[in-house]
Design a protein around this motif. Structure first.
Motif, mmCIF file in Angstrom:
data_model
loop_
_atom_site.group_PDB
_atom_site.id
_atom_site.type_symbol
_atom_site.label_atom_id
_atom_site.label_comp_id
_atom_site.label_asym_id
_atom_site.label_seq_id
_atom_site.Cartn_x
_atom_site.Cartn_y
_atom_site.Cartn_z
ATOM 1 N N ASN A 1 -14.078 6.332 -5.663
ATOM 2 C CA ASN A 1 -12.762 6.106 -6.280
ATOM 3 C C ASN A 1 -12.561 4.675 -6.769
ATOM 4 O O ASN A 1 -11.445 4.183 -6.830
ATOM 5 C CB ASN A 1 -11.662 6.472 -5.271
ATOM 6 C CG ASN A 1 -11.690 7.946 -4.912
ATOM 7 O OD1 ASN A 1 -11.727 8.801 -5.804
ATOM 8 N ND2 ASN A 1 -11.710 8.256 -3.629
ATOM 9 N N THR A 2 -13.637 4.022 -7.150
ATOM 10 C CA THR A 2 -13.551 2.626 -7.588
ATOM 11 C C THR A 2 -13.359 2.553 -9.100
ATOM 12 O O THR A 2 -13.956 3.326 -9.838
ATOM 13 C CB THR A 2 -14.856 1.890 -7.209
ATOM 14 O OG1 THR A 2 -15.227 2.267 -5.883
ATOM 15 C CG2 THR A 2 -14.700 0.380 -7.291
ATOM 16 N N PHE A 3 -12.518 1.651 -9.559
ATOM 17 C CA PHE A 3 -12.367 1.417 -11.011
ATOM 18 C C PHE A 3 -11.962 -0.033 -11.227
ATOM 19 O O PHE A 3 -11.698 -0.761 -10.260
ATOM 20 C CB PHE A 3 -11.324 2.378 -11.612
ATOM 21 C CG PHE A 3 -9.916 2.140 -11.115
ATOM 22 C CD1 PHE A 3 -9.508 2.644 -9.890
ATOM 23 C CD2 PHE A 3 -9.008 1.401 -11.865
ATOM 24 C CE1 PHE A 3 -8.213 2.410 -9.407
ATOM 25 C CE2 PHE A 3 -7.710 1.175 -11.407
ATOM 26 C CZ PHE A 3 -7.318 1.685 -10.163
ATOM 27 N N PHE B 1 -4.759 3.557 -3.294
ATOM 28 C CA PHE B 1 -4.496 4.134 -1.966
ATOM 29 C C PHE B 1 -4.319 5.648 -2.072
ATOM 30 O O PHE B 1 -4.831 6.414 -1.256
ATOM 31 C CB PHE B 1 -3.242 3.480 -1.349
ATOM 32 C CG PHE B 1 -2.892 4.051 -0.011
ATOM 33 C CD1 PHE B 1 -3.480 3.562 1.146
ATOM 34 C CD2 PHE B 1 -1.987 5.102 0.092
ATOM 35 C CE1 PHE B 1 -3.173 4.110 2.391
ATOM 36 C CE2 PHE B 1 -1.677 5.651 1.330
ATOM 37 C CZ PHE B 1 -2.273 5.157 2.480
ATOM 38 N N ASP B 2 -3.604 6.089 -3.107
ATOM 39 C CA ASP B 2 -3.334 7.529 -3.242
ATOM 40 C C ASP B 2 -4.609 8.340 -3.473
ATOM 41 O O ASP B 2 -4.704 9.482 -3.026
ATOM 42 C CB ASP B 2 -2.350 7.781 -4.389
ATOM 43 C CG ASP B 2 -0.940 7.313 -4.029
ATOM 44 O OD1 ASP B 2 -0.714 6.999 -2.840
ATOM 45 O OD2 ASP B 2 -0.084 7.257 -4.929
ATOM 46 N N ASP B 3 -5.574 7.767 -4.191
ATOM 47 C CA ASP B 3 -6.846 8.478 -4.388
ATOM 48 C C ASP B 3 -7.617 8.562 -3.073
ATOM 49 O O ASP B 3 -8.238 9.580 -2.762
ATOM 50 C CB ASP B 3 -7.722 7.750 -5.420
ATOM 51 C CG ASP B 3 -7.131 7.816 -6.824
ATOM 52 O OD1 ASP B 3 -6.273 8.690 -7.080
ATOM 53 O OD2 ASP B 3 -7.526 6.974 -7.667
ATOM 54 N N VAL B 4 -7.587 7.444 -2.336
ATOM 55 C CA VAL B 4 -8.275 7.411 -1.042
ATOM 56 C C VAL B 4 -7.697 8.504 -0.135
ATOM 57 O O VAL B 4 -8.428 9.323 0.442
ATOM 58 C CB VAL B 4 -8.131 6.003 -0.398
ATOM 59 C CG1 VAL B 4 -8.610 5.997 1.052
ATOM 60 C CG2 VAL B 4 -8.896 4.968 -1.223
ATOM 61 N N LEU B 5 -6.368 8.537 -0.057
ATOM 62 C CA LEU B 5 -5.721 9.553 0.786
ATOM 63 C C LEU B 5 -6.024 10.962 0.272
ATOM 64 O O LEU B 5 -6.320 11.873 1.051
ATOM 65 C CB LEU B 5 -4.204 9.302 0.827
ATOM 66 C CG LEU B 5 -3.391 10.328 1.624
ATOM 67 C CD1 LEU B 5 -3.871 10.425 3.073
ATOM 68 C CD2 LEU B 5 -1.900 9.965 1.596
ATOM 69 N N GLY C 1 -1.490 0.107 -4.143
ATOM 70 C CA GLY C 1 -0.691 1.161 -3.528
ATOM 71 C C GLY C 1 -0.389 0.874 -2.075
ATOM 72 O O GLY C 1 -0.548 -0.253 -1.603
ATOM 73 N N GLY C 2 0.069 1.897 -1.368
ATOM 74 C CA GLY C 2 0.549 1.717 -0.007
ATOM 75 C C GLY C 2 2.051 1.502 -0.034
ATOM 76 O O GLY C 2 2.633 1.281 -1.091
ATOM 77 N N LEU D 1 -3.582 1.399 8.429
ATOM 78 C CA LEU D 1 -2.739 2.080 9.421
ATOM 79 C C LEU D 1 -1.926 3.184 8.763
ATOM 80 O O LEU D 1 -1.736 4.259 9.331
ATOM 81 C CB LEU D 1 -1.828 1.069 10.123
ATOM 82 C CG LEU D 1 -2.586 0.126 11.057
ATOM 83 C CD1 LEU D 1 -1.652 -0.902 11.674
ATOM 84 C CD2 LEU D 1 -3.297 0.911 12.160
ATOM 85 N N GLU D 2 -1.479 2.931 7.541
ATOM 86 C CA GLU D 2 -0.724 3.963 6.827
ATOM 87 C C GLU D 2 -1.608 5.196 6.591
ATOM 88 O O GLU D 2 -1.147 6.338 6.723
ATOM 89 C CB GLU D 2 -0.238 3.390 5.488
ATOM 90 C CG GLU D 2 0.789 4.271 4.816
ATOM 91 C CD GLU D 2 1.333 3.639 3.534
ATOM 92 O OE1 GLU D 2 1.231 2.401 3.371
ATOM 93 O OE2 GLU D 2 1.828 4.404 2.690
ATOM 94 N N LEU D 3 -2.858 4.952 6.275
ATOM 95 C CA LEU D 3 -3.792 6.066 6.093
ATOM 96 C C LEU D 3 -3.939 6.849 7.404
ATOM 97 O O LEU D 3 -3.905 8.091 7.403
ATOM 98 C CB LEU D 3 -5.154 5.540 5.618
ATOM 99 C CG LEU D 3 -6.191 6.608 5.302
ATOM 100 C CD1 LEU D 3 -5.838 7.336 4.008
ATOM 101 C CD2 LEU D 3 -7.597 6.005 5.181
ATOM 102 N N ALA D 4 -4.086 6.125 8.505
ATOM 103 C CA ALA D 4 -4.244 6.800 9.800
ATOM 104 C C ALA D 4 -3.012 7.658 10.109
ATOM 105 O O ALA D 4 -3.135 8.796 10.572
ATOM 106 C CB ALA D 4 -4.483 5.781 10.914
#
Ligand code: PEP
Ligand code: CO
Length: 389
Positions: free
Chosen positions: A298-300, A311-315, A349-350, A377-380
């Protein structure tokens, strides 16, 4: 002996062009005379824990820098990462009601594969930065020329880091890195005096990258000859046949915990490409551990030229990973993340958002963009909610 010849005789992708082969050989000999960084008993302990992940009885959180640097091999920096990994483990363990195994990308992540061997700036062409174990980041001929003495510096940085980790984090924290630089890995491979097995003493878990997982390549040959837990990164072009052949080569006895498949497919592709892999592998090698790396697909580049990730792509890739495993009745075994313990601004993001405009405020990574402490932490928390629903 046989093994190391086989490694040397196999094509080795992504190796630096060391200017002086004699100096390199001296460094390998010097590494071979150093104390091991980890012990086979510690590696076995991690293997047993990964076997419980594979069995669906535990979850893995693996994370740290994309590229560790010698300058940041200090307690303030790796301590921050250990703290974030533990906080994530606390959140996820409570939500999933499972024990969590934490493994750092720490004390060895000093070498990087690169998509281009050279970098051009203003008409000057120099070797790409390949991590502090190889060359320096500054764009000068002197810094960018690979220097094998840096492999010894990497050993010392790893040794200092491990000393501190053992003191601070104790027995339940494990180290891992990509087994990329073969002179380093071979110089640090040892025979266990108790059992006669070969093991890589540079870190507990070693992984093979997406660019070096060729079946007849030197990295796979090396990994086949050591008894550590082995990770294999799998990108969207990996076919079920590729993966089964790698498992056959690296884990012919199907030892639970031996193989961790780290998928990095991208948020857009994971729901399409993961199911056939999981189905084929489950039918043939049920005791592998599946882990989601939601970073590398998800890198650009941002408009201002920073390498970044949303962040949204990671999630979303993590959500897709859980969806696929839930649909197939398999265990989503863990997460593999690039993260910092600090308030860096590298991924956008986040909920305290980093924006495209604010990326420059604290963009400090030596390679790929990391989640900052709050984003991690938000991802967790988000993944915890997902697993409860
Ligand atoms: C990495 O983990 O930093 C990396 C280079 O990953 P991959 O091999 O999956 O591209
Ligand atoms: Co990376």
């Amino acid at each position: 002996m046989m093994r190391s010849h086989a490694v040397l005789d196999s094509p080795a992708a992504q190796q630096p062009e060391w200017p002086d082969p004699c100096a390199l050989r001296d460094v390998v000999d010097e590494l071979a005379g150093q104390p091991p960084l980890v012990s086979p008993r510690e590696c076995d302990r991690l293997l047993a824990k990964l076997a419980s992940v594979a069995a669906g009885e535990a979850f893995l959180i693996q994370g740290g820098d994309c590229a560790e640097t010698f300058a940041e091999a200090v307690p303030a920096t790796y301590g921050g990462k250990v703290r974030v990994l533990r906080q994530m483990a606390g959140v996820l363990g409570a939500s999933m009601r499972l024990p969590v195994v934490t493994v750092g990308r720490i004390a060895g992540q000093y070498g990087k594969p690169r998509s281009s061997a050279t970098e051009t700036r203003g008409g000057t062409v120099l070797p790409s930065y390949r991590g502090d174990a190889v060359n320096g980041m500054d764009f000068s001929a002197q810094e960018r020329t690979p220097d094998p003495r840096r492999l010894l510096q990497a050993y010392r940085a790893a040794s200092d880091t491990l000393m501190w980790l053992r003191d601070f984090a104790g027995e339940e924290f494990f180290t891992s890195h990509e087994a990329l630089l073969l002179p380093y890995e071979m110089g640090l491979s040892r025979t266990d005096f108790l059992t006669g097995r070969r093991f890589g003493s540079s870190g507990h878990m070693l992984w093979i990258g997406e660019r070096t997982r060729s079946l007849d390549g030197a990295h796979v040959e090396f990994a086949a000859g050591v008894c550590n837990p082995i990770g294999v990164k799998l990108g969207p072009t990996a076919s079920p046949a590729d993966v089964l052949a790698l498992i056959e080569r690296l884990d012919p006895d199907r030892q639970p915990g031996r193989i961790t498949l780290i998928t990095r497919m991208s948020a857009g592709k994971i729901r399409d490409v993961l199911p056939p892999l999981v189905e084929e592998v489950t039918a043939n090698a049920p005791a592998v551990t599946w882990v989601c790396d939601p970073m590398h697909g998800n890198t650009f580049s941002s408009p201002s030229g920073y390498k970044t990730r949303r962040f949204d792509d990671v999630l979303d890739e993590v959500v897709g990973f859980f969806e696929v495993h839930r649909a197939l009745g398999t265990h989503p075994g863990g997460l593999h993340l690039e993260l910092s313990g600090e308030a860096v601004t590298e991924c956008v993001g986040g909920s305290l958002p980093v924006t495209m405009e604010s990326l420059g405020q604290r963009y400090e990574t030596a390679c790929d963009p990391r989640l900052n402490r709050d984003q991690a932490l938000e991802l967790a928390v988000a993944v915890g909610k997902l697993t409860r629903s």
